[in-house]
Design an enzyme around this catalytic site. Structure first.
Site, mmCIF file in Angstrom:
data_model
loop_
_atom_site.group_PDB
_atom_site.id
_atom_site.type_symbol
_atom_site.label_atom_id
_atom_site.label_comp_id
_atom_site.label_asym_id
_atom_site.label_seq_id
_atom_site.Cartn_x
_atom_site.Cartn_y
_atom_site.Cartn_z
ATOM 1 C CG ASP A 107 -0.122 -0.132 2.549
ATOM 2 O OD1 ASP A 107 1.121 0.035 2.532
ATOM 3 O OD2 ASP A 107 -0.753 -0.406 3.576
ATOM 4 C CD GLU A 129 0.420 -6.924 2.802
ATOM 5 O OE1 GLU A 129 1.154 -7.568 3.572
ATOM 6 O OE2 GLU A 129 0.448 -5.681 2.710
ATOM 7 C CD GLU A 143 0.368 4.249 4.656
ATOM 8 O OE1 GLU A 143 1.558 4.539 4.841
ATOM 9 O OE2 GLU A 143 -0.573 4.848 5.233
ATOM 10 C CG HIS A 224 6.335 2.539 11.938
ATOM 11 N ND1 HIS A 224 5.800 1.369 12.413
ATOM 12 C CD2 HIS A 224 5.945 2.642 10.642
ATOM 13 C CE1 HIS A 224 5.136 0.773 11.439
ATOM 14 N NE2 HIS A 224 5.202 1.517 10.354
ATOM 15 N NE ARG A 226 3.906 10.732 7.545
ATOM 16 C CZ ARG A 226 5.050 11.393 7.473
ATOM 17 N NH1 ARG A 226 5.169 12.567 8.058
ATOM 18 N NH2 ARG A 226 6.086 10.888 6.832
ATOM 19 C CG HIS A 257 10.296 6.448 12.910
ATOM 20 N ND1 HIS A 257 10.637 7.627 12.265
ATOM 21 C CD2 HIS A 257 9.542 5.753 12.031
ATOM 22 C CE1 HIS A 257 10.107 7.627 11.049
ATOM 23 N NE2 HIS A 257 9.425 6.511 10.882
#
Length: 406
Positions: A107, A129, A143, A224, A226, A257
């Site tokens: 994605d 996937e 995504e 991690h 966002r 990160h």
């Protein structure tokens, strides 16, 4: 629409595997191996330059390097800039040497760019996937939209689970164009855990060795996403600090990160905790070894949700929604979001009550059986007219019980 092709005598079809991020590299490396071993097609790993160092590191864990590499000049870090550069570079490469099929995974912006480039050139798009959905356009962002757009461009949809395949059918994708393969993340983590890990960090090696020997219990924490940056992440880190205080027998490993603000927050909150080891981002084989030695995982990573059940390690998902609901339905993961009190309460329950932890251990991994890459090779061969029949599909019911290891 059926886009299966007739083979050209004497021509060995070229299949691009487009990678831009570490998870893509990890999940596509077993596919590259399967295509090469099958001998019917020639895999070409195209590294887009989205995250070049991490992609190179991940491919190296499987003894691979990219066959073609692109360079992007990122200045403002925005999605429009990245997508435009990726499409332009990929299209230029396709103009020089067009592939017979383009395989994209997941994605990411690289995934979307690869799919659009191939679709515009009327090259079949294979989506590995496929079919994951959170049903929330804001999480994961962007995504969720990327996946849905790639679905519209794909000729072949390789769904990791029956649930993902069901999402595609409900959106109108023909069942003839869907194959349930399992997730190649399971193939990948099985491959790397067959080898003894080499740790760059001696302190990390010691923590893993002590956990394996039963001298303490290991908790892996990764955050991690966002959408968690800022106050949500602060709450997660405060929860970790509270867990360390409450449970003196645990050690925490937290790969930080690379974003400067995230790293500052991690070190400000947990930097003085003796039983929290903050590391650089881990090589894949190192992360696999830490995961295998863990008692519990707190993570917002989609990949870890897929990998942890292989080792029978429960996952507390640090997200409000997940597009990998199979782990929750199977009982091996729980959604806790970034609520400090809920994280502490749920983690504490699992740390003090062995029965609760055992109840969460998966009866096999609902995401795969280690044969996804082989099924992918067979499905792509059929798309390109090199095989008559579709491969057998992955079925969760066929999984053998797994408890604590591969």
């Amino acid at each position: 629409m059926d886009q299966r092709r007739s083979p050209v005598p004497g021509h060995r079809p070229v299949v691009w595997l487009v990678v831009g991020t570490r998870p893509e590299a990890i999940k596509l490396a077993p596919v590259a191996d399967a295509l090469a071993e099958g001998g019917r097609m020639r895999p070409v790993v195209v590294a887009t330059g989205q995250h070049p160092e991490m992609v190179g590191q991940a491919l190296a864990a499987f003894g691979r390097t990219a066959d073609a590499g692109l360079t992007v000049d990122r200045r403002n870090g925005g999605q429009p800039e990245l997508l435009a550069q990726l499409i332009t570079a990929l299209d230029g490469l396709a103009a020089q040497s067009p592939p017979d099929a383009v395989l994209v995974q997941g994605d990411t912006t690289t995934t979307l760019a690869g799919a659009l480039t191939a679709f515009w050139r009327r090259i079949p798009v294979v989506h590995l996937e496929a079919g994951l959905r959170s049903f929330d356009m804001a999480a994961p962002f962007p995504e969720e939209l990327n996946r849905r757009m790639v679905t519209q461009a794909a000729a072949l949809h390789l769904a990791p689970t029956p649930e993902a395949a069901g999402n595609l059918r409900r959106e109108g994708v023909s069942g003839d164009d869907i194959l349930v393969t399992g997730n190649t993340s399971v193939d990948a983590i099985r491959a790397v855990t067959e080898r003894a890990p080499t740790f760059a960090d001696g302190a990390l090696a010691e923590v893993v060795e002590d956990a394996t020997a039963g001298r303490h219990r290991l908790v892996l924490v990764t955050a991690h996403r966002r959408e968690s940056w800022g106050e949500p992440l602060r709450e997660v880190l405060r929860a970790v600090a509270e867990l360390v205080t409450r449970h003196p027998g645990i050690r925490v490993v937290l790969p930080a990160h690379p974003n400067p603000e995230v790293r500052r927050l991690v070190h400000d909150t947990l930097g003085t905790e003796d039983r929290v080891l903050i590391t650089e981002p881990l090589a894949y084989e190192e992360l696999a070894a830490v995961l295998a030695a863990s008692t519990l995982v707190l993570s917002d990573s989609g990949g870890i949700q897929e990998e942890a059940p292989t080792f029978g390690v429960p996952v507390l998902v640090l997200r409000e929604v997940t597009e990998r609901a199979e782990a929750v339905h199977a009982g091996c993961a729980r959604l806790v979001g970034t609520d400090r009190e809920l994280i502490v309460a749920t983690a504490s329950e699992l740390l003090v009550d062995p029965a609760a932890r055992v109840a969460m251990m998966s009866r096999g991994n609902p995401f795969g059986d280690g044969a996804a890459a082989r099924r992918t090779e067979q499905a792509v061969a059929r798309l390109l007219g090199l095989a008559a029949a579709a491969p057998d599909q992955f079925r969760v019911a066929d999984l053998a019980t797994v408890s604590g290891g591969v």
